[in-house]
Write a protein that holds these residues in place. Structure first.
Motif: not given
Length: 397
Positions: A72-78, A301-304
């Motif tokens: 997954p993409p880094p959680t701290n980024g945009p 736009c968002s992951l959950k």
């Protein structure tokens, strides 16, 4: 020597089959949720027996070459900003849905590994063999309002095999699938491309083509009530960072859904979509679903993350929600119904279980085409592999 009455019953069955091959039996199975509420039935957490892969040409390989790794993409980024429309339709190779594969890939795996099954080939004689997707449909049946299903069942060497038959309505719907729906299907696969790498610790490469022939499948053994199960399902990816690397607890299911803006939209999502996600992931013991929520332009736009064991909490206090006990109790009841209905051991004899929303599950009996689904190569190979009775040597030998 045949057991008494076998011959007669076979003949009777063939006589009662009318020319159109639709001999509905008097027995049927109701599906109302209220009938299946009660304690959760015994379900043994599935253990993985093995796996296989299907390549870009849909060819079978008895290994994990098609397995991908969660990245997954880094959680701290945009936010992710994945463009799910990218590559459509020019880098899209969808699987040919006219090819009816039945249980063939799973049967190929079974043939290669039947000698290594824990409990031996004898264990298989009491088991039910099917795809995870077929069991998922059974789990959601008490709450399904739109799509019916048909499951063909045959008993061979004691084992009950279940294989889905495309209903005429589903076929008509598939052939008339609107372009928007085709694009939405692509988006689901495209999301996987953004979230998975080819090797542990690697980075996703969304520049390649999306080929839906490729699949990694886990083969699992479980037990629901007194029904031993051997089933297989496609796995999206494995998480190299998972607390346990033991499959299936390291697997991750990836999904997309449209962004929600109101409590009503979320309520509908929990009632309908989350039920299917739960059923699909609970059966094989996949611990979580990671969902990408897309905007109307097709960008995630968002992951959950939805842990499988917590999904029911979203509908626990919703009187129009679903209940895991109802789902599993109905599935167990259907398997008992099928086991007691399909008694004759004959790979060419098919009991077709049919269900339409609002009605009970009904049964019709058929022989050979078009419903028989156990391939000749499988039947012959399994018959040849039967252990023969050891011969007592004669005094002259």
């Amino acid at each position: 020597m045949e057991p008494r009455g076998t011959k007669r019953r076979t003949e009777k069955l063939e006589i009662t089959e009318p020319r159109n091959k639709l001999a509905y039996s008097t027995s049927s199975l109701p599906t109302e949720p209220a009938l299946y509420s009660g304690p959760f039935p015994f379900y043994r957490r599935p253990s993985e027996l093995g796996c296989f892969s299907l390549d870009a040409q849909r060819q079978y390989h008895g290994d994990a070459r098609a397995l991908r790794y969660y990245s997954p993409p880094p959680t701290n980024g945009p936010g992710p900003e994945f463009d799910l429309r990218d590559g459509y339709p020019d880098r899209y190779l969808p699987r040919d849905e006219e090819v009816r594969e039945g249980l063939d890939h799973l049967l190929r795996w079974l043939l290669e590994h039947r000698g290594q099954l824990e409990g031996g080939p004898g264990w298989l004689a009491g088991a039910i063999v099917t795809w995870r997707g077929h069991l998922t449909k059974l789990l959601t049946t008490p709450y399904e309002r739109q799509e019916g299903w048909q499951l063909a069942a045959s008993r061979f060497q004691g084992t009950l095999y279940l294989s889905e038959v495309e209903t005429p309505a589903a076929r008509a719907q598939r052939l008339a699938r609107p372009p928007l729906l085709r694009e939405l299907m692509y988006m689901g696969y495209k999301f996987e491309q953004y979230m998975c790498a080819d090797k542990p610790g690697g980075s996703p490469d969304p520049s390649g083509e999306v080929n839906t022939n490729v699949a990694f499948c886990s083969v699992l053994r479980g037990r629901l009530g007194n029904h031993p199960l051997l089933f297989s399902g496609e796995v999206d990816c494995t998480d190299p960072q998972a607390p346990s690397t033991q499959p299936p607890t390291c697997y991750v299911e990836l999904k997309t859904s449209k962004e929600m803006y109101s409590p009503g939209q979320w309520r509908s999502f929990y009632r309908h979509k989350l039920l299917k996600w739960w059923a699909q992931s609970f059966l094989p013991g996949v611990p979580k679903v990671v969902a990408g929520f897309r905007n109307p332009e097709g960008f995630v736009c968002s992951l959950k993350t939805f842990p499988t064991m917590e999904m029911f909490e979203h509908v626990r206090n919703d009187r129009d929600g679903w209940n895991p006990s109802v789902c599993m109790n109905f599935c167990a009841a259907f398997l008992s119904f099928a086991q007691s209905t399909v008694v004759q051991d004959d790979s060419r004899l098919v009991h077709l279980f049919s269900w339409e929303p609002g009605g009970p599950v009904t049964v019709s009996v058929h022989r050979d085409a078009p419903y028989a689904f156990l391939p000749m190569w499988y039947v012959e190979a399994m018959t040849q592999d039967l252990p023969s009775v050891p011969k007592t040597p004669s005094p002259t030998e």
